[in-house]
Enzyme design. Structure first.
Site, PDB file in Angstrom:
ATOM      1  N   TYR A 158       0.833  -1.201   0.000  1.00 39.48           N
ATOM      2  CA  TYR A 158       0.000   0.000   0.000  1.00 39.48           C
ATOM      3  C   TYR A 158       0.873   1.259   0.000  1.00 39.48           C
ATOM      4  CZ  TYR A 158      -3.850   3.125   1.307  1.00 39.48           C
ATOM      5  OH  TYR A 158      -4.795   4.131   1.329  1.00 39.48           O
ATOM      6  N   LYS A 162       0.815   4.094  -2.972  1.00 37.90           N
ATOM      7  CA  LYS A 162       0.414   5.482  -2.749  1.00 37.90           C
ATOM      8  C   LYS A 162       1.561   6.465  -2.973  1.00 37.90           C
ATOM      9  CE  LYS A 162      -3.946   4.806  -1.893  1.00 37.90           C
ATOM     10  NZ  LYS A 162      -4.989   5.348  -2.792  1.00 37.90           N
TER      11      LYS A 162
END
Length: 254
Positions: A158, A162
């Site tokens: 993640y 991002k």
């Protein structure tokens, strides 16, 4: 009277069936925009369209996995066919990882998170850019994350995805600013949504990250994130480009 300049604009919002996406779709519709509600969940997307229409707004749903090119093409085509073009793209759809540290990340976890969180926004931006370039204007707003600013807010997959969204945002901003297209991102901190984390009990990643979560502060309402997205897409932000805006109650400042 609206001061955002969004009335009549054609807006795509991904992940719009729930959470931040739902709040964003409703907020754009309240400003008079016509909204393509894109989501993996048909029931959620249909419910948001019904909510917008009940309030007198205009919306249409497109459902499917946005990591697939055919679905992306259908989303862009729907905006053009129904609303005459694409004025705003909000790349909001995303999934969490399992908070896994690098040594714990499976190929499947890595590939799925990167595909949904980073590749899908790239595919959507690529699909809408010809329409924005033809019009000589457009706004793209990506949902990055507090995990795009630091290494202690999520797992490896993640966090990497991002950080990639932040880089994609800045590249788009530079490449197309002279063609009238602005690209920005919000970086939400803790937010009250239905997103869940399937962390493996006792794994190194979740155990390590737990020590840093005391700085999160008050979780945001989804509508607070939506307000920032609408602002960045609006004429009120006409000279804001390439910004990664934390919407996190000061977490990034800690």
């Amino acid at each position: 009277m609206t001061t955002t300049g969004l009335a009549g604009r054609s807006v795509i919002v991904t992940g719009a069936g729930s959470g931040i996406g739902r709040a964003t779709a409703l907020a754009f519709a309240a400003e008079g925009a016509r909204v393509v509600v894109a989501d993996l969940n048909p029931e959620g997307a249909a419910a948001v369209v019904a909510e917008i229409e009940a309030a007198g707004g205009t919306a249409v749903s497109v459902t499917g996995d946005l990591s697939e090119q055919s679905v992306v093409d259908r989303v862009a085509a729907t905006a053009v066919e129904r609303f005459g073009g694409v004025d705003v793209l909000v790349n909001n759809a995303g999934i969490m990882d399992r908070m896994s540290a690098v040594a714990e990340v499976s190929d499947a976890e890595w590939e799925r998170v990167i595909r949904v969180n980073l590749t899908a926004p790239f595919l959507l931006a690529r699909a809408v850019l010809p329409h924005m370039l033809a019009a000589g204007r457009g706004a793209i707003v990506n949902t990055a994350s507090e995990a795009s600013l630091r290494g202690s807010a999520a797992g490896a997959a993640y966090t990497a995805s991002k950080h990639g969204v932040a880089g994609l945002t800045k590249s788009l901003a530079v490449m197309y600013r002279d063609q009238g297209i602005r690209t920005n991102a919000i970086a939400p901190g803790g937010t009250k949504t239905a997103i869940t984390v399937d962390a493996e009990a006792g794994a190194h990643g979740p155990a390590t990250l737990g020590a840093y979560m005391g700085n999160v502060g008050r979780p945001a309402e989804a509508a607070e994130q939506a307000a920032a997205i609408v602002f960045l897409a609006s004429d009120a932000a006409s000279n804001i480009n390439g910004v990664i805006l934390p919407v996190d109650n000061g977490w990034a400042a800690v």
